[in-house]
Enzyme design. Sequence first.
Site, PDB file in Angstrom:
ATOM      1  N   ASP A 180      33.063 -18.832  52.591  1.00  0.00           N
ATOM      2  CA  ASP A 180      34.089 -18.035  51.932  1.00  0.00           C
ATOM      3  C   ASP A 180      34.335 -16.749  52.715  1.00  0.00           C
ATOM      4  OD1 ASP A 180      32.566 -15.711  50.801  1.00  0.00           O
ATOM      5  OD2 ASP A 180      31.541 -17.266  49.660  1.00  0.00           O
ATOM      6  N   MET A 181      35.409 -16.088  52.386  1.00  0.00           N
ATOM      7  CA  MET A 181      35.863 -14.926  53.159  1.00  0.00           C
ATOM      8  C   MET A 181      34.792 -13.844  53.279  1.00  0.00           C
ATOM      9  SD  MET A 181      39.231 -12.582  52.483  1.00  0.00           S
ATOM     10  CE  MET A 181      39.606 -11.157  53.511  1.00  0.00           C
TER      11      MET A 181
END
Length: 250
Positions: free
Chosen positions: A115-116
Amino acid sequence: MNFQDNEKNKDELRLQVYLAHCGVASRRACEKIIADGRVTVNGETVCEMGAKVSEKDEICVDGKKVYLEEIKRYVLLNKPAGYVCSLSDEKDRPVAADLLKEKYSERLYNIGRLDMFSQGLIIFTNDGDFAATLSHPSAELEKEYVVDASMPLPRTLCQEFEKGIRVDGVFYKCKSAHELNARKIKIVLVEGKNREIRNVFASKEIGIKRLTRVRIGNIEIKDLKPGEFRELSQKEVQGLLKLCKKTEKY
C-alpha cells in the site's frame, strides 16, 4: 522463461498471455484490460479471453501497439513510503514503477502490491509466466514484514495472529509472528490479503509508524535503501520459483 517452450502452438498465444509477454501487465491484470475493452487486434476490439493471436497480428492497448519483448527483466525495488503500486494513478500520486524508467526501456509491472504508506521489497518484471507463478495463491510464497508500532504491543498479539483473527468478517492468519521489542514485531505472511497487517492492527487500535517488507521468499532487503533497486540474479529467480508450491497451469 520462453513462451515458445510453454505453448503447444508456437505460432499462436492466448491474447492475455501475449500481452503478458509484451510486458503490459501480469496475465490476470491483462485479463481485466481485455475485459474492459482496451485491446484491439487488427483494428477490432477483442473482449474474449480465448482469442488467439500471433506476432503477425497488430495488437494495441489503449491505441498503442505492443510488441513481444525478448529480454526478460527481474528487478527488486525497495519501495519508499508514499508511492503507489500501479502502472498509473488517476490522482497523480507518485508511482513506484516510475523509479525504474530511467534505466529500463521495457514495460515492467509489479508482482503483488504494497500500500501507499508501506515500504520495502517489491519485484518488477516483464515475464508473464514468472509473475503468474509467484502471484498465484497456491504458491504460498513467504513475505516477511517488520512493523514499528506507535504504542506498546499487546502481549498476546503474536499468538492471536498466528491462530487467526477475524475482522469485519474477514479471517486473517499469519504464518508466524515474533515480537522484537515492546513496539516492534516481525510477521511472516503467505496469503497476503489486502491490507492484512494494517487491518489487524486497526482492530486492536494499534497505530503503525512504519511497515516494511524485508523479505520475499529467498530475497532479503539487506542494504538496499528506499528508492534503490537491483536486478535479481538467475540463481535468485530460480530460487523463488523453487519455493513456490503447486501452481495453476496455463
